[in-house]
Design an enzyme around this catalytic site. Structure first.
Site, PDB file in Angstrom:
ATOM      1  N   TYR A 183       0.855  -1.194   0.000  1.00 35.27           N
ATOM      2  CA  TYR A 183       0.000   0.000   0.000  1.00 35.27           C
ATOM      3  C   TYR A 183       0.881   1.229   0.000  1.00 35.27           C
ATOM      4  O   TYR A 183       1.854   1.315   0.759  1.00 35.27           O
ATOM      5  CB  TYR A 183      -0.913   0.016   1.233  1.00 35.27           C
ATOM      6  CG  TYR A 183      -1.828   1.230   1.293  1.00 35.27           C
ATOM      7  CD1 TYR A 183      -2.894   1.362   0.409  1.00 35.27           C
ATOM      8  CD2 TYR A 183      -1.606   2.248   2.218  1.00 35.27           C
ATOM      9  CE1 TYR A 183      -3.731   2.480   0.451  1.00 35.27           C
ATOM     10  CE2 TYR A 183      -2.445   3.367   2.267  1.00 35.27           C
ATOM     11  CZ  TYR A 183      -3.499   3.469   1.384  1.00 35.27           C
ATOM     12  OH  TYR A 183      -4.323   4.576   1.430  1.00 35.27           O
ATOM     13  N   ASP A 197       9.334   3.039  -0.629  1.00 32.15           N
ATOM     14  CA  ASP A 197       8.305   3.763   0.108  1.00 32.15           C
ATOM     15  C   ASP A 197       8.566   3.522   1.590  1.00 32.15           C
ATOM     16  O   ASP A 197       8.184   2.497   2.149  1.00 32.15           O
ATOM     17  CB  ASP A 197       6.910   3.273  -0.311  1.00 32.15           C
ATOM     18  CG  ASP A 197       5.820   3.938   0.525  1.00 32.15           C
ATOM     19  OD1 ASP A 197       6.149   4.699   1.454  1.00 32.15           O
ATOM     20  OD2 ASP A 197       4.631   3.671   0.244  1.00 32.15           O
ATOM     21  N   LYS A 220       4.613  10.028   7.852  1.00 33.22           N
ATOM     22  CA  LYS A 220       4.398   9.635   9.246  1.00 33.22           C
ATOM     23  C   LYS A 220       5.405  10.275  10.212  1.00 33.22           C
ATOM     24  O   LYS A 220       5.223  11.410  10.612  1.00 33.22           O
ATOM     25  CB  LYS A 220       4.377   8.114   9.375  1.00 33.22           C
ATOM     26  CG  LYS A 220       3.277   7.483   8.486  1.00 33.22           C
ATOM     27  CD  LYS A 220       3.046   6.028   8.766  1.00 33.22           C
ATOM     28  CE  LYS A 220       2.182   5.334   7.728  1.00 33.22           C
ATOM     29  NZ  LYS A 220       0.742   5.450   7.936  1.00 33.22           N
TER      30      LYS A 220
HETATM   31  P1  KE4 Z   1      -0.917   8.832   3.842  1.00 34.44           P
HETATM   32  O1  KE4 Z   1      -1.381   9.419   2.555  1.00 34.44           O
HETATM   33  O2  KE4 Z   1      -2.011   8.079   4.547  1.00 34.44           O
HETATM   34  O3  KE4 Z   1      -0.220   9.845   4.681  1.00 34.44           O
HETATM   35  O4  KE4 Z   1       0.242   7.770   3.498  1.00 34.44           O
HETATM   36  C1  KE4 Z   1       0.014   6.751   2.606  1.00 34.44           C
HETATM   37  C2  KE4 Z   1       0.952   5.620   2.835  1.00 34.44           C
HETATM   38  C3  KE4 Z   1       1.989   5.439   1.937  1.00 34.44           C
HETATM   39  N1  KE4 Z   1       2.881   4.455   2.085  1.00 34.44           N
HETATM   40  C4  KE4 Z   1       2.818   3.606   3.126  1.00 34.44           C
HETATM   41  C5  KE4 Z   1       3.849   2.531   3.252  1.00 34.44           C
HETATM   42  C6  KE4 Z   1       1.799   3.717   4.075  1.00 34.44           C
HETATM   43  O5  KE4 Z   1       1.764   2.859   5.099  1.00 34.44           O
HETATM   44  C7  KE4 Z   1       0.835   4.746   3.926  1.00 34.44           C
HETATM   45  C8  KE4 Z   1      -0.320   4.901   4.889  1.00 34.44           C
HETATM   46  N2  KE4 Z   1      -0.599   3.847   5.782  1.00 34.44           N
HETATM   47  C9  KE4 Z   1      -1.956   3.696   6.318  1.00 34.44           C
HETATM   48  C10 KE4 Z   1      -2.055   2.577   7.324  1.00 34.44           C
HETATM   49  N3  KE4 Z   1      -1.466   1.386   7.006  1.00 34.44           N
HETATM   50  C11 KE4 Z   1      -2.411   4.984   6.949  1.00 34.44           C
HETATM   51  C12 KE4 Z   1      -3.699   4.957   7.689  1.00 34.44           C
HETATM   52  C13 KE4 Z   1      -4.901   5.336   6.866  1.00 34.44           C
HETATM   53  O6  KE4 Z   1      -5.006   4.984   5.704  1.00 34.44           O
HETATM   54  O7  KE4 Z   1      -5.778   5.987   7.454  1.00 34.44           O
END
Ligand code: KE4
Length: 424
Positions: free
Chosen positions: A143, A236, A264
């Site tokens: 993801y 990533d 994060k």
């Molecule tokens: P954001 O757009 O949510 O800031 O980041 C996306 C993203 C990109 N790459 C990785 C490896 C990530 O884990 C994420 C976001 N992770 C999720 C939870 N596994 C965030 C929580 C959510 O979607 O609300």
């Protein structure tokens, strides 16, 4: 769930899709309703009904110092006193970019954005602009946020909801995204060798199918095949960056990617993220080059102040040793409890990120993760929640420990785990 949470969820559902502002927050796959959070401090959270929980979600990764770290709060307040946004360059963002490039030396230059989604989406555009190629390769169950071209066989909430991708993504977009299994180097080599691949994007430790580390040699193999074919290797590290080591997974495993996405932790709990990489690639970004990417709030002074202070604290001696030790105590503790009660369980952990898969087999890819007994996970989740332990409400998410998780929090968690595992 308490009365106030239930009332708020009812109201939320009337005005917010599903009552939540991000699907992973819904307790859909574990069959409950989300808690509404009133406040957090250190390793603890309190819901609006006044119940305390040990928090292993940590806002999905950013809170490596725990909630409300006093030095971070002070940095945010100080920055706010000077103004909350300018849409113009500031000294603070220069100092922060220098810090990021020192921390992640594979990045000659870095651009600040506001979310992990923006970071990965922009990195891919840069890779395509740089190579003049169309295809990108991602991992099944990986993801990278919700950009259209990355919502193909995605993990995290998409995996949790059990949907193959997303409606609204056109076939034209999806056809340029190729998907291979995690840890399958031969499959990756085949796809890259077929040609026209601009970029391979991976989480160097998968975190969105649950925590699934790379097998020994896998990342080295990725580096070799992408370099040989002029394909941009994007790590990533939105989740792993400054979590699994200072400098992220690339520092921990000693692999130099062409581009890196951060999020994060680098925002210290406020909206900041970043992407960066080799000088030639970053030279393509506007206004230096033809790849456009922009943001009204990019480099926001409050977010930068929070990120900068968080990274400063992480650089103090002993922090990563402490995170490793806390992670190990919890990870090994959970494995031991499961073994004692005869519950099929495969525990994974890299530093301060972990998952317990409810399966007999080993988990090295998404197919393996999906063999977990998600009904048993739901019972585990509910039992732990009842006993004041807040885990991510999905088998396909990683858990996080912070520097605020002391022995008392871990003891309390393992006590709860004994009580719950006994019933599974
Ligand atoms: P954001 O757009 O949510 O800031 O980041 C996306 C993203 C990109 N790459 C990785 C490896 C990530 O884990 C994420 C976001 N992770 C999720 C939870 N596994 C965030 C929580 C959510 O979607 O609300």
């Amino acid at each position: 769930m308490g009365k106030r949470s239930a009332e708020l969820f009812e109201r939320a559902r009337r005005v917010i899709p599903g009552g939540v502002n991000s699907p992973v927050r819904a307790f859909k796959s574990v069959g409950g309703e989300p808690l509404f959070i009133a406040r957090g401090s250190g390793a603890s959270l309190w819901d609006v009904d006044g119940k305390e929980y040990v928090d292993y979600v940590g806002s999905w990764g950013p809170l490596i110092l725990g909630h409300g770290h006093p030095e971070v709060l002070e940095a945010i307040l100080r920055a706010a006193a000077d103004g909350t946004s300018f849409g113009a360059p500031t000294e603070r963002e220069v100092v922060f970019a220098e810090l990021l490039c020192r921390g992640v030396p594979s990045m000659a230059k870095v651009r600040l954005v506001s979310s992990g989604t923006e970071a990965t989406m922009s990195a891919l555009r840069a890779a395509r602009g740089f190579t003049g190629r169309d295809k990108v390769v991602k991992i099944d169950g990986g993801y990278h946020g919700h950009a259209d071209c990355l919502l193909v066989d995605a993990g995290s909430g998409v995996a949790t909801l059990g949907i193959p991708g997303s409606a609204g993504v056109t076939e034209g977009t999806a056809k340029d995204t190729l998907v291979v299994a995690w840890n399958d180097l031969a499959a990756m080599q085949q796809v890259v060798e077929r040609g026209n691949v601009a970029a391979v994007i991976v989480e160097p430790v998968c975190g969105n199918m649950g925590c699934v580390p790379p097998r020994p040699g896998y990342l080295e193999g990725l580096r070799e095949v992408t370099a040989r074919h002029g394909t941009v290797l994007i790590f990533d590290e939105v989740m792993t960056g400054f979590r699994v080591a200072w400098g992220g997974a690339q520092a921990r495993y000693g692999i130099v990617p062409d581009m890196t996405c951060l999020g994060k932790i680098v925002g210290g709990g406020l909206p900041a993220a970043a992407y960066g990489g080799r000088a030639e690639i970053m030279a393509c970004i506007a206004p230096d080059g033809p790849v456009y990417q922009a943001g009204t709030l990019s480099g926001n002074p409050l977010a930068v102040a929070a990120g900068q202070k968080t990274l400063e604290i992480l650089q103090r001696p002993g922090t990563y040793e402490q995170l490793e030790a806390t992670g190990a105590r919890l990870g090994e503790g959970l494995r031991e409890v499961a073994r004692f009660y005869g519950v099929p369980f495969f525990g994974t952990r890299v530093g301060a990120m972990f998952t317990g898969f409810f399966t007999d087999g080993e988990v090295w890819d998404y197919a393996g993760a999906k063999r977990s007994d998600t009904r048993r996970f739901a019972a585990w989740f509910a039992g732990m929640l009842e006993r004041g332990i807040y885990l991510a409400p999905s088998q396909f998410e990683a858990g996080f420990v912070s520097l605020a998780h002391g022995d008392r929090a871990i003891d309390r968690t393992l006590d709860a785990a004994r009580a719950v595992m006994k019933t599974l």
